[in-house]
Design a protein around this motif. Structure first.
Motif, short mmCIF file in Angstrom:
data_model
loop_
_atom_site.label_atom_id
_atom_site.label_comp_id
_atom_site.label_asym_id
_atom_site.label_seq_id
_atom_site.Cartn_x
_atom_site.Cartn_y
_atom_site.Cartn_z
N GLU A 325 33.00 48.78 40.13
CA GLU A 325 33.94 47.67 40.37
C GLU A 325 33.28 46.50 41.08
OE1 GLU A 325 38.27 46.83 42.53
OE2 GLU A 325 37.43 48.87 42.46
N ARG A 326 32.45 46.78 42.07
CA ARG A 326 31.83 45.68 42.81
C ARG A 326 30.88 44.88 41.92
NH1 ARG A 326 26.96 48.19 46.32
NH2 ARG A 326 26.06 49.42 44.62
N ASN A 329 32.93 42.63 39.79
CA ASN A 329 33.45 41.54 40.61
C ASN A 329 32.41 40.44 40.83
OD1 ASN A 329 36.01 42.58 40.98
ND2 ASN A 329 35.49 43.66 42.88
N ALA A 330 31.15 40.83 40.93
CA ALA A 330 30.08 39.86 41.21
C ALA A 330 29.61 39.13 39.96
CB ALA A 330 28.91 40.55 41.88
N GLN A 465 30.33 42.40 53.55
CA GLN A 465 31.57 42.10 52.83
C GLN A 465 31.85 40.60 52.76
OE1 GLN A 465 33.00 44.42 51.02
NE2 GLN A 465 31.39 45.75 51.85
N LEU A 468 29.52 39.33 49.99
CA LEU A 468 29.95 39.71 48.65
C LEU A 468 31.22 38.96 48.24
CD1 LEU A 468 29.30 43.56 48.68
CD2 LEU A 468 27.90 41.77 47.66
N LYS A 469 32.06 38.68 49.19
CA LYS A 469 33.27 37.91 48.88
C LYS A 469 32.91 36.52 48.39
CE LYS A 469 37.57 36.31 51.05
NZ LYS A 469 38.36 36.26 52.33
N ASP A 470 31.82 35.98 48.93
CA ASP A 470 31.40 34.62 48.59
C ASP A 470 30.75 34.52 47.20
OD1 ASP A 470 31.20 31.88 49.47
OD2 ASP A 470 29.04 32.19 49.62
N LYS A 472 31.67 36.34 44.48
CA LYS A 472 32.54 36.89 43.45
C LYS A 472 32.52 36.03 42.18
CE LYS A 472 37.22 38.62 42.63
NZ LYS A 472 38.58 38.83 43.21
N GLY A 473 32.15 36.65 41.07
CA GLY A 473 32.14 35.97 39.77
C GLY A 473 31.01 34.97 39.60
N GLN A 474 30.05 34.94 40.51
CA GLN A 474 29.04 33.89 40.52
C GLN A 474 27.70 34.29 39.89
OE1 GLN A 474 29.68 30.63 41.58
NE2 GLN A 474 31.72 31.56 41.45
#
Length: 478
Positions: A325-326, A329-330, A465, A468-470, A472-474
């Motif tokens: 999943e991670r 997400n990335a 975290q 990784l939040k920053d 996302k999708g990049q």
């Protein structure tokens, strides 16, 4: 006057006596160190959870990265980005100005030193800005990029990280790939000896200290590349095919990538200097045979390291080719679509590909034997497909465990062995005098390598975290 001269002479002799012991000098210079960790920009500090100049981590379990047994009830003192002391809780004095963190139930391991960690992937010649964040969030604190598609951009990113302007691991940059006739036209295909030497000198002058040869490199070109690189205090590694491991080793190469999967020594009907011949060997050769052991011993005798890249090979095995999943997400929407399409081509993940599965096991056995015979085995992610920077390094740990390495051995491969081939004595292990580059995991490493609580680099404690939040999708945005 004579009395004054005698006193001055005594002072000079005393000074010589104090500096004649290298250990004493080193210890004094460390205790009164002028080393100051870099000041981070606000752009980087937003990811930092612990920023104290002096830090005491108590009640920790530590795996030091040197292959030694795990140690419990340990205290680690950090100041100005370096480890000042480490030992039993009862043996270490905590400085009065230290910020103390209780790590009961948690484990400290060194930051990963990845030595096949690109800043490019297929179709994307430079993904450094996002890849550097993924690496650090995954506990990778130093990388050697092992061949570059965009050397100048790598150099610029490495300098920004060094100055504290952007986030990422320390980057040991690479020059452009060398190959030969019939090879990738985007790589350097040498015209003559001068072309090789001029290219290496150009990039060395920019700070590059690593060069990589690729599959179609000609044997004589390799000798010139190695000769010029070593003259310039640089190193050479290779993804080989036209040249065998034995030929490269005898030519003076420093390292070889990918292990059994690129060992053309055993190809049938291979032409000297050509990337040809059959690959039946990979399925039938006996790993413990005399010929394989002789090759390993030659590499060991010549001090040639071998780099493991298990995660990227595993990604080509249908029933193993999955993204968690991670990862999804990335990845960018484009890469997610690519992954989904490839999964459909593979069919059901329950279907078995026994041929490639067996090859993975044999690649593992090849690396395990080399290590057990005394070879320097390192590791890197070689990102591609759905194997992302950092995440793939963590998967390498799990696969090294599957290959039969102990936890301590797997971490040595991924940390201090990497530091060894980079000739960097300040990283790769948890020891007094080393840089404070490590990660903290809640629980045991075997089950929680993907769940890092904190990553320390230069004594700054980053929150994975937040990073990784920053991103996302990049990763892999077109």
């Amino acid at each position: 006057m004579k009395h004054l001269t005698f006193i001055l002479l005594l002072l000079v002799l005393a000074s010589c006596k104090n500096t004649s012991n290298p250990e004493s000098v080193a210890q004094n210079s460390f205790n009164n160190t002028s080393k100051q960790r870099v000041e981070l920009s606000e752009n980087v500090l937003k990811y930092v959870k612990h920023n104290s100049k002096t830090l005491a981590l108590t009640n920790a379990t530590i795996i030091d990265g040197n292959g030694n047994p795990i140690k419990k009830d340990q205290t680690l003192i950090i100041s100005d980005g370096y480890i000042q002391s480490v030992g039993e809780n009862t043996e270490i004095d905590i400085p009065k100005n230290a910020t103390t963190i209780d790590l009961s139930g948690k484990i400290i391991i060194p930051g990963i030193v990845g030595v096949h960690n690109h800043l490019h992937i297929p179709r994307f010649p430079f993904v450094g800005e996002v890849a550097s964040k993924l690496y650090l969030a995954s506990g990778v604190t130093t990388i050697q990029t092992c061949g570059s598609a965009s050397p100048q951009k790598e150099i610029e990113l490495a300098e920004k990280i060094e100055r504290g302007q952007v986030i990422g691991p320390d980057i040991i940059t690479s020059g452009p790939y060398f190959t030969g006739p019939g090879g990738n036209p985007n790589m350097i295909i040498p015209r003559d000896e001068k072309h090789i030497r001029d290219t290496i000198q150009y990039w060395v002058n920019k700070g590059v200290r690593w060069f990589k040869v690729y599959r179609n490199t000609r044997p004589n070109d390799l000798k010139i590349i190695i000769d010029e690189a070593h003259k310039q205090n640089a190193k050479v590694t290779g993804h080989l095919c036209s040249i065998t491991f034995e030929e490269a080793t005898n030519s003076g190469i420093d390292g070889i990538e990918h292990g059994l999967n690129s060992t053309s020594d055993f190809r049938g009907n291979k032409t000297f200097g050509k990337c040809d011949g059959s690959r039946e060997y990979i399925d039938i050769i006996i790993i413990s045979s005399r010929e394989v052991k002789q090759l390993h011993q030659l590499m060991i005798d010549k001090d040639v390291f071998l780099t493991s890249t298990l995660a990227i090979f595993e990604s080509s095995i249908p029933h193993r080719a999955f993204a968690d999943e991670r990862t999804l997400n990335a990845m960018s929407p484009f890469l997610v679509t690519q992954y989904q399409e490839s999964k459909e081509r593979y069919g059901s993940l329950d279907s078995k590909d026994s041929l490639r599965e067996n090859r993975l096991k044999r690649i593992m056995a090849f690396e395990h034997q080399f290590f057990k015979m005394g070879g320097t085995l390192t590791a890197g992610v070689d990102a591609g497909r759905h194997i992302l920077p950092g995440f793939g390094d963590q998967r390498n740990f799990e696969l090294l465990k599957e290959a039969g390495f102990t936890t301590e051995e797997a971490l040595k491969i991924m940390t201090s062995n990497g530091a060894k081939v980079l000739s960097n004595t300040e990283i790769g292990s948890i020891e007094k005098g080393k840089k404070a580059d490590f990660m903290i995991i809640d629980g045991n490493v075997e089950n929680h390598i993907r769940k890092i609580e904190l990553v320390f680099k230069d004594g700054y404690g980053y929150d994975p975290q937040l990073i990784l939040k920053d991103v996302k999708g990049q990763f892999g945005v077109e």
